[in-house]
Design a protein around this motif. Structure first.
Motif, PDB file in Angstrom:
ATOM      1  N   ARG A   1       6.938   6.584  11.751  1.00 41.17           N
ATOM      2  CA  ARG A   1       7.629   7.821  11.605  1.00 41.17           C
ATOM      3  C   ARG A   1       7.480   7.731   9.975  1.00 41.17           C
ATOM      4  O   ARG A   1       7.019   8.530   9.411  1.00 41.17           O
ATOM      5  CB  ARG A   1       8.802   8.323  12.120  1.00 41.17           C
ATOM      6  CG  ARG A   1       9.189   9.561  11.839  1.00 41.17           C
ATOM      7  CD  ARG A   1      10.079  10.259  12.834  1.00 41.17           C
ATOM      8  NE  ARG A   1      10.401  11.609  12.519  1.00 41.17           N
ATOM      9  CZ  ARG A   1      11.324  12.037  11.891  1.00 41.17           C
ATOM     10  NH1 ARG A   1      12.147  11.177  10.759  1.00 41.17           N
ATOM     11  NH2 ARG A   1      11.443  13.631  11.228  1.00 41.17           N
ATOM     12  N   GLN A   2       8.247   6.765   9.382  1.00 44.73           N
ATOM     13  CA  GLN A   2       8.511   6.589   7.954  1.00 44.73           C
ATOM     14  C   GLN A   2       7.127   6.388   7.210  1.00 44.73           C
ATOM     15  O   GLN A   2       6.723   7.036   6.183  1.00 44.73           O
ATOM     16  CB  GLN A   2       9.386   5.370   7.919  1.00 44.73           C
ATOM     17  CG  GLN A   2      10.888   5.604   8.080  1.00 44.73           C
ATOM     18  CD  GLN A   2      11.459   6.740   7.620  1.00 44.73           C
ATOM     19  OE1 GLN A   2      11.363   6.995   6.427  1.00 44.73           O
ATOM     20  NE2 GLN A   2      11.927   7.536   8.506  1.00 44.73           N
ATOM     21  N   CYS A   3       6.101   5.828   7.742  1.00 44.60           N
ATOM     22  CA  CYS A   3       4.700   5.660   7.419  1.00 44.60           C
ATOM     23  C   CYS A   3       4.074   7.089   7.184  1.00 44.60           C
ATOM     24  O   CYS A   3       3.636   7.706   5.887  1.00 44.60           O
ATOM     25  CB  CYS A   3       3.763   4.648   8.109  1.00 44.60           C
ATOM     26  SG  CYS A   3       4.146   3.213   8.096  1.00 44.60           S
TER      27      CYS A   3
ATOM     28  N   TYR B   1       0.828  -1.186   0.126  1.00 43.75           N
ATOM     29  CA  TYR B   1      -0.080   0.177   0.149  1.00 43.75           C
ATOM     30  C   TYR B   1       0.961   1.292  -0.094  1.00 43.75           C
ATOM     31  O   TYR B   1       0.401   2.352   0.738  1.00 43.75           O
ATOM     32  CB  TYR B   1      -0.739  -0.044   1.159  1.00 43.75           C
ATOM     33  CG  TYR B   1      -1.869  -0.918   1.398  1.00 43.75           C
ATOM     34  CD1 TYR B   1      -3.184  -0.774   0.653  1.00 43.75           C
ATOM     35  CD2 TYR B   1      -1.586  -2.410   1.856  1.00 43.75           C
ATOM     36  CE1 TYR B   1      -4.089  -1.713   0.665  1.00 43.75           C
ATOM     37  CE2 TYR B   1      -2.693  -3.353   1.602  1.00 43.75           C
ATOM     38  CZ  TYR B   1      -3.881  -3.108   1.218  1.00 43.75           C
ATOM     39  OH  TYR B   1      -4.819  -4.034   1.118  1.00 43.75           O
ATOM     40  N   SER B   2       1.865   1.307  -0.843  1.00 43.29           N
ATOM     41  CA  SER B   2       2.763   2.287  -0.595  1.00 43.29           C
ATOM     42  C   SER B   2       2.540   3.543  -1.131  1.00 43.29           C
ATOM     43  O   SER B   2       2.820   4.611  -0.774  1.00 43.29           O
ATOM     44  CB  SER B   2       4.372   1.847  -1.414  1.00 43.29           C
ATOM     45  OG  SER B   2       3.783   1.644  -2.961  1.00 43.29           O
TER      46      SER B   2
ATOM     47  N   LEU C   1      -1.557   5.378   6.873  1.00 44.73           N
ATOM     48  CA  LEU C   1      -1.764   6.089   8.053  1.00 44.73           C
ATOM     49  C   LEU C   1      -2.262   4.803   9.264  1.00 44.73           C
ATOM     50  O   LEU C   1      -2.042   4.747  10.298  1.00 44.73           O
ATOM     51  CB  LEU C   1      -3.044   6.953   8.183  1.00 44.73           C
ATOM     52  CG  LEU C   1      -2.588   8.317   7.605  1.00 44.73           C
ATOM     53  CD1 LEU C   1      -3.953   9.056   7.222  1.00 44.73           C
ATOM     54  CD2 LEU C   1      -1.561   9.071   8.615  1.00 44.73           C
ATOM     55  N   SER C   2      -3.052   3.922   8.739  1.00 45.34           N
ATOM     56  CA  SER C   2      -3.389   2.841   9.639  1.00 45.34           C
ATOM     57  C   SER C   2      -2.335   2.095  10.054  1.00 45.34           C
ATOM     58  O   SER C   2      -2.177   1.551  11.241  1.00 45.34           O
ATOM     59  CB  SER C   2      -4.509   1.949   8.919  1.00 45.34           C
ATOM     60  OG  SER C   2      -5.795   2.470   8.488  1.00 45.34           O
ATOM     61  N   VAL C   3      -1.423   1.506   9.182  1.00 51.42           N
ATOM     62  CA  VAL C   3      -0.094   0.777   9.491  1.00 51.42           C
ATOM     63  C   VAL C   3       0.650   1.408  10.478  1.00 51.42           C
ATOM     64  O   VAL C   3       1.224   0.940  11.534  1.00 51.42           O
ATOM     65  CB  VAL C   3       0.703   0.323   8.179  1.00 51.42           C
ATOM     66  CG1 VAL C   3       1.938  -0.522   8.682  1.00 51.42           C
ATOM     67  CG2 VAL C   3      -0.177  -0.455   7.331  1.00 51.42           C
ATOM     68  N   GLY C   4       0.821   2.797  10.152  1.00 45.15           N
ATOM     69  CA  GLY C   4       1.635   3.571  11.075  1.00 45.15           C
ATOM     70  C   GLY C   4       1.327   3.535  12.392  1.00 45.15           C
ATOM     71  O   GLY C   4       1.819   3.804  13.370  1.00 45.15           O
TER      72      GLY C   4
ATOM     73  N   ALA D   1      -3.460  17.022   7.391  1.00 42.82           N
ATOM     74  CA  ALA D   1      -2.945  17.134   8.638  1.00 42.82           C
ATOM     75  C   ALA D   1      -2.994  16.021   9.227  1.00 42.82           C
ATOM     76  O   ALA D   1      -2.249  15.795  10.311  1.00 42.82           O
ATOM     77  CB  ALA D   1      -4.223  18.075   9.209  1.00 42.82           C
ATOM     78  N   ARG D   2      -3.278  14.917   8.975  1.00 44.17           N
ATOM     79  CA  ARG D   2      -3.631  13.579   9.750  1.00 44.17           C
ATOM     80  C   ARG D   2      -1.974  13.167  10.049  1.00 44.17           C
ATOM     81  O   ARG D   2      -1.687  12.695  11.450  1.00 44.17           O
ATOM     82  CB  ARG D   2      -4.291  12.549   8.805  1.00 44.17           C
ATOM     83  CG  ARG D   2      -5.867  12.789   9.150  1.00 44.17           C
ATOM     84  CD  ARG D   2      -6.593  11.653   8.412  1.00 44.17           C
ATOM     85  NE  ARG D   2      -6.253  11.771   6.877  1.00 44.17           N
ATOM     86  CZ  ARG D   2      -6.480  10.787   5.924  1.00 44.17           C
ATOM     87  NH1 ARG D   2      -7.384   9.973   6.347  1.00 44.17           N
ATOM     88  NH2 ARG D   2      -6.232  10.985   4.741  1.00 44.17           N
ATOM     89  N   PRO D   3      -1.012  13.096   9.207  1.00 41.26           N
ATOM     90  CA  PRO D   3       0.150  12.495   9.408  1.00 41.26           C
ATOM     91  C   PRO D   3       1.028  13.305  10.438  1.00 41.26           C
ATOM     92  O   PRO D   3       1.620  13.006  11.169  1.00 41.26           O
ATOM     93  CB  PRO D   3       1.037  12.529   8.107  1.00 41.26           C
ATOM     94  CG  PRO D   3       0.283  13.485   7.339  1.00 41.26           C
ATOM     95  CD  PRO D   3      -1.107  13.142   7.464  1.00 41.26           C
TER      96      PRO D   3
END
Length: 547
Positions: free
Chosen positions: A73-75, A49-50, A57-60, A87-89
């Protein structure tokens, strides 16, 4: 325990149909401590899902929740590159910074977010909570932000609402509603469950409004002892309506600005008396709160200046501790007796770490030759964080082999690991809560430094309740002196190891029945006084005098 909401949960968007199953599988692996498999699944998801913002966001968020900050953080940085205006990240990057002890970066990101989304409840709430961990935010600044939040919440509720009508007790129990998203195996749930069970039903009729998604053994225990309402699906208006329908006399907030809080419901003023207690450690900022319940240890004279709410000091303390049923039956001997060196330790959230804390701990290690320091929290799953902590201690002259950084484990295993610790070192300004109680229960003395913030005085309150203020420092120099002196007195460590549980059992800290009677009387008196103030006549005390 997550104190802050993630953007993934707060600003959720749908993802592909197979992703939820994969995320559930990954979460199950992590919950079973199968972290290598967990990481492998997450890495595969990131590759698959790159270019999917919502999936990343879900994986992160999942990685972050289990302490893998660097991968998380990388996600979030990848999402920033894919969707620069999202704004979410930023919310999640702020939380990652906080958990890594980078409070300046956390503060910077929430400042940016507040500009971008000034009306977002999670962003406003997270920012307020982050100030409690940040040593560089002054008391007056924290209060100003809380006041601004209170004004915002009142406006969001449609402006100031009238106080509901009082209902005279006339011999009936006071109807008390407790609102929390943490009625589960969480610090709040563990502290409150036995108090609810010990309530005298002739004095108090307890209602629990559970706003969280977790249902576990603590939730089941709460369900058995009060009227239980699952309100997780209700919005503010619906929850306020439920409180009114239940004819609640006093509504008690147990969350403040922590994750899942329903504090905005209180702006709708659904109960004639409203208070905040237990789950937060600063002003809510809401002018419609009739009291904050503290104690003389947490709130010395002058603490009123930090609160919008009137301060009530509970005579037996703010907390009541009961060990979890799976706590080890026996206390292990101090490890220094067998190892030949003293081991210091801290099992607190790394969000409580800052440069001053690490510097002071390094002074102690330098002053106690051959001593070791064990730090444990889930974020020490992250190798980059471990490297940064070792490097920070290295700058103070502490070699890496004197540090042991331990990641996540099951709660029962955490308690067993106190067998490896001689002396616990409390962080500051955000000190231990349940963590300090558990250290003491496992026979480990805790050295603490209370300051001006309420949250800095938690361990001090526990030590005061068990009459062990010899471990309470006046300043940084005194903190080092106490820790070093204790490390040099093995006989005292052995005595403490053998006596701490007896001290705790005999103290107000563990007197659940006495605490519950005190809390009941406090709430009854507050209801009567508030009734008298706004009605001008009170006979509410007559029924209580019979108890």
């Amino acid at each position: 325990m997550n104190n802050q909401d993630s953007a993934e949960s707060a600003l959720r968007a749908p993802a592909g149909p197979s992703l939820p199953l994969a995320l559930a599988h990954a979460q199950q692996l992590a919950s079973q401590a199968r972290f290598d498999e967990f990481i492998a699944v997450c890495e595969q998801l990131v590759q698959s899902y790159s270019n999917d913002v919502d999936a990343l966001l879900s994986v992160g968020a999942l990685l972050q929740s289990f302490g893998f900050l660097s991968m998380a953080r990388q996600c979030f940085l990848r999402v920033r590159s894919l969707s620069p205006e999202d704004a979410r990240p930023l919310v999640n990057l702020a939380n990652v910074a906080q958990q890594g002890g980078d409070h300046a970066e956390c503060r910077r990101l929430y400042t940016v977010l507040a500009t971008k989304l000034p009306d977002h409840p999670v962003i406003r709430r997270n920012a307020l909570l982050s100030f409690e961990y940040d040593p560089d935010v002054a008391d007056n600044e924290r209060l100003a932000h809380a006041r601004a939040w209170g004004d915002w919440a009142i406006a969001r509720a449609g402006g100031p609402q009238p106080r509901p009508a009082f209902n005279a007790l006339n011999g009936r129990p006071l109807r008390v509603g407790y609102v929390s998203a943490d009625l589960c195996q969480h610090t709040v749930g563990l502290f409150v469950k036995d108090v609810l069970a010990a309530h005298d039903t002739g004095r108090v009729a307890a209602y629990a409004y559970s706003a969280g998604p977790v249902n576990d053994w603590v939730t089941a225990a709460v369900r058995k002892v009060c009227v239980f309402r699952d309100v997780s699906a209700l919005d503010d208006v619906a929850l306020a309506s439920q409180v009114r329908d239940d004819k609640i006399d006093i509504l008690v907030d147990l969350s403040g600005h922590t994750s899942g809080s329903r504090l905005t419901v209180f702006a709708h003023r659904p109960a004639p008396v409203q208070v905040t207690w237990l789950g937060y450690f600063a002003s809510t900022g809401l002018p419609v709160m009739d009291a904050v319940l503290l104690d003389a240890w947490h709130a010395p004279p002058g603490t009123e200046a930090q609160f919008v709410e009137p301060v009530i000091r509970l005579s037996r303390g703010r907390f009541c501790y009961t060990p979890v049923p799976f706590a080890p039956v026996d206390v292990a001997p101090p490890p220094c007796a067998a190892k030949g060196h003293v081991t210091f330790g801290c099992f607190n959230n790394t969000s409580k770490f800052n440069t001053d804390v690490l510097a002071l701990w390094a002074q102690i290690l330098l002053a106690v030759p051959d001593s070791r320091l064990v730090l444990k929290w889930r974020t020490f799953q992250d190798s980059a964080l471990c490297d940064s902590v070792r490097a920070a201690f290295g700058k103070f002259g502490i070699s890496p082999e004197r540090l042991e950084l331990r990641g996540a484990s099951f709660h029962a295993d955490v308690l067993k690991e106190y067998a490896d610790i001689d002396i616990a070192l409390d962080p500051f300004p955000f000190t231990g809560g349940l963590t300090s109680c558990e250290a003491l229960w496992m026979g480990v003395p805790v050295v603490t430094w209370p300051q001006s913030r309420v949250v800095s005085r938690q361990t001090y309150a526990f030590l005061s309740a068990i009459d062990l203020t010899e471990f309470v420092a006046r300043d940084a120099e005194d903190y080092v002196r106490i820790a070093v002196a204790l490390a040099g007195d093995q006989d005292h460590l052995i005595t403490l190891r053998n006596e701490l549980r007896t001290r705790m059992r005999a103290s107000p800290l563990m007197d659940v029945t006495g605490f519950s009677r005190m809390l009941e009387q406090c709430l009854i008196d507050l209801y009567g006084a508030t009734y008298a103030k706004f009605i001008g006549n009170s006979n509410l005390g007559k029924a209580e005098d019979e108890h």
